[in-house]
Design a protein around this motif. Structure first.
Motif, PDB file in Angstrom:
ATOM      1  N   ILE A  11       0.841  -1.200   0.000  1.00 20.60           N
ATOM      2  CA  ILE A  11       0.000   0.000   0.000  1.00 20.60           C
ATOM      3  C   ILE A  11       0.879   1.254   0.000  1.00 20.60           C
ATOM      4  O   ILE A  11       1.840   1.350   0.762  1.00 20.60           O
ATOM      5  CB  ILE A  11      -0.914   0.017   1.244  1.00 20.60           C
ATOM      6  N   LEU A  12       0.516   2.209  -0.837  1.00 21.01           N
ATOM      7  CA  LEU A  12       1.201   3.505  -0.875  1.00 21.01           C
ATOM      8  C   LEU A  12       0.229   4.602  -0.483  1.00 21.01           C
ATOM      9  O   LEU A  12      -0.819   4.776  -1.110  1.00 21.01           O
ATOM     10  CB  LEU A  12       1.751   3.780  -2.273  1.00 21.01           C
ATOM     11  N   GLN A  13       0.538   5.332   0.589  1.00 18.55           N
ATOM     12  CA  GLN A  13      -0.246   6.489   1.007  1.00 18.55           C
ATOM     13  C   GLN A  13       0.431   7.737   0.443  1.00 18.55           C
ATOM     14  O   GLN A  13       1.632   7.931   0.625  1.00 18.55           O
ATOM     15  CB  GLN A  13      -0.318   6.576   2.536  1.00 18.55           C
ATOM     16  N   VAL A  41       3.640  -1.019   3.812  1.00 24.97           N
ATOM     17  CA  VAL A  41       3.084   0.332   3.662  1.00 24.97           C
ATOM     18  C   VAL A  41       4.196   1.363   3.537  1.00 24.97           C
ATOM     19  O   VAL A  41       5.108   1.425   4.369  1.00 24.97           O
ATOM     20  CB  VAL A  41       2.180   0.706   4.863  1.00 24.97           C
ATOM     21  N   ASP A  42       4.136   2.178   2.483  1.00 23.55           N
ATOM     22  CA  ASP A  42       5.046   3.306   2.293  1.00 23.55           C
ATOM     23  C   ASP A  42       4.230   4.594   2.224  1.00 23.55           C
ATOM     24  O   ASP A  42       3.028   4.573   1.939  1.00 23.55           O
ATOM     25  CB  ASP A  42       5.842   3.153   0.994  1.00 23.55           C
ATOM     26  N   VAL A  43       4.897   5.714   2.478  1.00 20.83           N
ATOM     27  CA  VAL A  43       4.268   7.041   2.384  1.00 20.83           C
ATOM     28  C   VAL A  43       5.047   7.868   1.377  1.00 20.83           C
ATOM     29  O   VAL A  43       6.282   7.974   1.468  1.00 20.83           O
ATOM     30  CB  VAL A  43       4.235   7.748   3.752  1.00 20.83           C
ATOM     31  N   LEU A  44       4.344   8.451   0.399  1.00 18.74           N
ATOM     32  CA  LEU A  44       4.976   9.295  -0.612  1.00 18.74           C
ATOM     33  C   LEU A  44       4.557  10.744  -0.407  1.00 18.74           C
ATOM     34  O   LEU A  44       3.372  11.049  -0.288  1.00 18.74           O
ATOM     35  CB  LEU A  44       4.600   8.829  -2.018  1.00 18.74           C
ATOM     36  N   LEU A  45       5.547  11.634  -0.382  1.00 15.67           N
ATOM     37  CA  LEU A  45       5.314  13.070  -0.206  1.00 15.67           C
ATOM     38  C   LEU A  45       5.769  13.821  -1.445  1.00 15.67           C
ATOM     39  O   LEU A  45       6.856  13.564  -1.970  1.00 15.67           O
ATOM     40  CB  LEU A  45       6.088  13.594   1.007  1.00 15.67           C
TER      41      LEU A  45
END
Length: 369
Positions: A11-13, A41-45
């Protein structure tokens, strides 16, 4: 082993940055909890500029992908970078306007499940009638649009004249125990004095929020009332000018961005959330969980959460706000409202929110959408 139960998802947030805000706080809580349930789970900014929320997320071990440091979040080059990244995930979840639009464009011909969360009942785009076809196309790219309250779902359907069934409500949540067990901070009384009445509002200094009405209210209240504003943002200079104009510099205190919000909520006498519009009002639930009486603007999102438990006032109505504050001078009524608020807050434990997100992701994976 039942696949539906044991499925592990990648999952990418995605969000523009981790500045202060409800959507940003949601991601910093959601991502680690989904990972703890066995998902990758990764987070992309879009903008990876360091902030307290970003540093806190790093501590959890979540992988953070930054497209750049600073600059415009609407840089079109982001689309090409996103396209290379998102195809490596099962589910990509966008959380605000720039992320929603660019993820929709980047996903064309890319086999990935898209979700988004609608965090507000209003935004500037809704005033651009000519932009509505683009909004409809964008939202149509998402398999699920998660609305954080009934008010958010209703307003989005009305604005888009939306009849599709890809909207679903999952209320925001908080770590209830964190606020129940918080130790009261001595800061507020150190600043205002032991005999003061302290009003606390936690919100970004943005046009959506209405700190102005609270500042005007304290100017008309007895001198032992003090207002504390936690947050920062583009309207800081406007608020400082209003404080000086009303001569309440000694009774309105700007605390900036804080990471000890639970302790500050526990120390305040009354929590106020004054807004022009609101999707949910996470800070309101946090105040309720701290067993404090809360007063909020009667707008969609806030009103539906607080009405019948805390107090609501007509948005921007100075006299109504002052009246509600004075009602809480009755000690018996004060504690009755505080107890009702804490009881209501139990409905918004963060585990319920994570359950909702995980269930949606799994259903979409099972259906192959």
């Amino acid at each position: 082993v039942i696949w539906q139960i044991c499925i592990q998802m990648k999952i990418l947030q995605v969000i523009t940055s981790l500045q202060v805000g409800g959507a940003e706080k949601l991601i910093t809580q959601l991502a680690p909890m989904l990972r703890n349930r066995g998902h990758d789970v990764d987070v992309l900014l879009f903008d990876g500029t360091s902030t307290p929320l970003l540093e806190n997320l790093k501590v959890t071990g979540i992988r953070i992908i930054s497209l750049r440091i600073g600059g415009s979040v609407y840089d079109l080059r982001h689309i090409f970078k996103l396209r290379k990244i998102i195809c490596n995930y099962d589910v990509v979840h966008a959380h605000n306007a720039a992320a929603q639009l660019f993820i929709a464009i980047a996903s064309v011909a890319c086999p990935v499940i898209l979700c988004t969360t609608e965090h507000n009942t209003s935004n500037r785009r809704r005033n651009w009638w000519w932009y509505r076809p683009f909004d409809k196309w964008m939202y149509g790219c998402y398999a699920r649009i998660i609305c954080i309250s009934e008010g958010v779902e209703r307003s989005l359907r009305q604005n888009l004249k939306w009849k599709r069934d890809n909207l679903i409500v999952v209320y925001n949540g908080i770590d209830i125990q964190k606020y129940i067990s918080a130790i009261s901070s001595p800061l507020l009384k150190c600043i205002s004095g032991e005999n003061s009445k302290t009003l606390l509002m936690v919100a970004g200094f943005r046009y959506q929020k209405d700190q102005d009405t609270l500042i005007k209210a304290v100017a008309l209240l007895p001198s032992h009332y003090h207002v504390f504003l936690v947050g920062d943002g583009e309207r800081r200079a406007d608020l400082e000018a209003l404080i000086c104009k009303l001569g309440v510099k000694d009774r309105v205190h700007l605390l900036g961005i804080r990471m000890d919000v639970p302790e500050l909520l526990k120390a305040a006498d009354i929590i106020v959330m004054s807004s022009h519009w609101e999707g949910f009002g996470l800070a309101a639930v946090e105040g309720m969980a701290a067993r404090k009486p809360i007063i909020v603007s009667d707008v969609a999102g806030l009103g539906e959460i607080v009405r019948g438990y805390g107090l609501v006032f007509e948005p921007g109505n100075l006299d109504d706000l002052i009246s509600k504050i004075k009602e809480l001078e009755d000690a018996g009524y004060y504690f009755d409202v505080a107890d009702r608020c804490m009881k209501k807050a139990q409905e918004f434990d963060i585990s319920r929110m994570v359950d909702g997100y995980e269930r949606i992701y799994k259903e979409l994976m099972e259906r192959g959408i």
